[in-house]
Write a protein that holds these residues in place. Structure first.
Motif, PDB file in Angstrom:
ATOM      1  N   HIS A   1      40.500 -29.750  45.207  1.00 52.80           N
ATOM      2  CA  HIS A   1      41.751 -29.561  45.950  1.00 52.80           C
ATOM      3  C   HIS A   1      42.448 -28.346  45.340  1.00 52.80           C
ATOM      4  CE1 HIS A   1      45.587 -31.475  47.921  1.00 52.80           C
ATOM      5  NE2 HIS A   1      45.478 -30.180  48.167  1.00 52.80           N
TER       6      HIS A   1
ATOM      7  N   VAL B   1      56.428 -27.292  50.145  1.00 50.03           N
ATOM      8  CA  VAL B   1      56.754 -26.083  49.382  1.00 50.03           C
ATOM      9  C   VAL B   1      56.817 -24.895  50.352  1.00 50.03           C
ATOM     10  CG1 VAL B   1      56.053 -24.555  47.503  1.00 50.03           C
ATOM     11  CG2 VAL B   1      55.573 -27.013  47.350  1.00 50.03           C
TER      12      VAL B   1
ATOM     13  N   VAL C   1      55.241 -31.108  57.997  1.00 51.87           N
ATOM     14  CA  VAL C   1      55.463 -31.758  56.696  1.00 51.87           C
ATOM     15  C   VAL C   1      55.056 -30.815  55.544  1.00 51.87           C
ATOM     16  CG1 VAL C   1      55.339 -33.918  55.398  1.00 51.87           C
ATOM     17  CG2 VAL C   1      54.888 -33.941  57.857  1.00 51.87           C
TER      18      VAL C   1
ATOM     19  N   ASP D   1      45.663 -28.072  42.900  1.00 48.89           N
ATOM     20  CA  ASP D   1      46.820 -28.885  43.293  1.00 48.89           C
ATOM     21  C   ASP D   1      47.116 -29.875  42.173  1.00 48.89           C
ATOM     22  OD1 ASP D   1      48.177 -29.669  46.333  1.00 48.89           O
ATOM     23  OD2 ASP D   1      48.399 -31.102  44.675  1.00 48.89           O
ATOM     24  N   ILE D   2      48.382 -30.049  41.861  1.00 50.31           N
ATOM     25  CA  ILE D   2      48.798 -30.917  40.759  1.00 50.31           C
ATOM     26  C   ILE D   2      48.562 -32.394  41.092  1.00 50.31           C
ATOM     27  CG2 ILE D   2      51.221 -31.315  41.398  1.00 50.31           C
ATOM     28  CD1 ILE D   2      51.916 -30.435  38.478  1.00 50.31           C
TER      29      ILE D   2
HETATM   30  P1  AMP Z   1      52.607 -28.998  51.356  1.00 51.88           P
HETATM   31  O1  AMP Z   1      53.057 -30.371  51.750  1.00 51.88           O
HETATM   32  O2  AMP Z   1      51.531 -28.467  52.243  1.00 51.88           O
HETATM   33  O3  AMP Z   1      53.776 -28.058  51.181  1.00 51.88           O
HETATM   34  O4  AMP Z   1      51.878 -29.177  49.951  1.00 51.88           O
HETATM   35  C1  AMP Z   1      52.450 -28.867  48.720  1.00 51.88           C
HETATM   36  C2  AMP Z   1      51.415 -29.177  47.670  1.00 51.88           C
HETATM   37  O5  AMP Z   1      51.807 -28.567  46.454  1.00 51.88           O
HETATM   38  C3  AMP Z   1      51.218 -30.671  47.366  1.00 51.88           C
HETATM   39  O6  AMP Z   1      49.860 -31.024  47.619  1.00 51.88           O
HETATM   40  C4  AMP Z   1      51.602 -30.798  45.884  1.00 51.88           C
HETATM   41  O7  AMP Z   1      50.791 -31.724  45.196  1.00 51.88           O
HETATM   42  C5  AMP Z   1      51.399 -29.376  45.394  1.00 51.88           C
HETATM   43  N1  AMP Z   1      52.178 -28.987  44.222  1.00 51.88           N
HETATM   44  C6  AMP Z   1      53.504 -29.157  44.017  1.00 51.88           C
HETATM   45  N2  AMP Z   1      53.882 -28.637  42.846  1.00 51.88           N
HETATM   46  C7  AMP Z   1      52.759 -28.111  42.285  1.00 51.88           C
HETATM   47  C8  AMP Z   1      52.489 -27.423  41.064  1.00 51.88           C
HETATM   48  N3  AMP Z   1      53.442 -27.164  40.165  1.00 51.88           N
HETATM   49  N4  AMP Z   1      51.213 -27.036  40.815  1.00 51.88           N
HETATM   50  C9  AMP Z   1      50.233 -27.291  41.716  1.00 51.88           C
HETATM   51  N5  AMP Z   1      50.435 -27.917  42.886  1.00 51.88           N
HETATM   52  C10 AMP Z   1      51.672 -28.333  43.166  1.00 51.88           C
END
Ligand code: AMP
Length: 126
Positions: A43, A105, A102, A35-36
């Motif tokens: 994570h 992505v 919530v 996770d970024i």
């Molecule tokens: P959610 O709220 O469950 O949809 O979580 C989306 C997750 O994607 C969040 O924890 C972000 O930090 C993570 N995220 C968004 N963009 C990226 C990326 N380019 N690379 C890795 N993780 C990402």
């Protein structure tokens, strides 16, 4: 047929190789990457390579091979990160779906988080 899928989402771009990711593990059906914005020392996000919006879309519409591939990769990640109960101290695996969940992505992903005490299961905010 899956739920309506928007292939401009950021994880679709990662799968197409259009933006970079920090890969942890991969198989024919799933990809695991860091996770970024990590919320714990470990994570990792595990995503199917197929176009599925959410946990329920994936569970309903993915093939048996896709589901097995996804779940096996989750176990591989937990072991590789040292958080599996097989020698490690445990982890939390969560997936957010839709507005009330919530989900940011709209490509199904499982968060695997560990390396510290993860605290209460849910912390609500308005
Ligand atoms: P959610 O709220 O469950 O949809 O979580 C989306 C997750 O994607 C969040 O924890 C972000 O930090 C993570 N995220 C968004 N963009 C990226 C990326 N380019 N690379 C890795 N993780 C990402």
């Amino acid at each position: 047929m899956g739920f309506a899928y928007d292939d401009s989402n950021i994880f679709a771009k990662i799968l197409r190789g259009e933006i970079p990711n920090n890969t942890v593990a991969e198989n024919d059906h799933a990809l695991a990457f860091r996770d970024i914005s990590p919320k714990a020392p470990t994570h990792v996000l595990v995503i199917p390579k197929g176009a599925y919006v959410s946990f329920d879309d994936f569970s309903k519409n993915a093939s048996d091979a896709e589901i097995v591939g996804f779940m096996r990769l989750c176990a591989e990640v937990a072991a590789a990160e040292g958080v599996s109960l097989d020698g490690g101290n445990g982890f939390r695996a969560i997936t957010n779906a839709g507005e009330d969940g919530v989900q940011e992505v709209p490509h199904f992903h499982l968060h695997i988080m560990g390396g510290r005490m993860m605290g209460p299961m849910v912390s609500l905010r308005d």
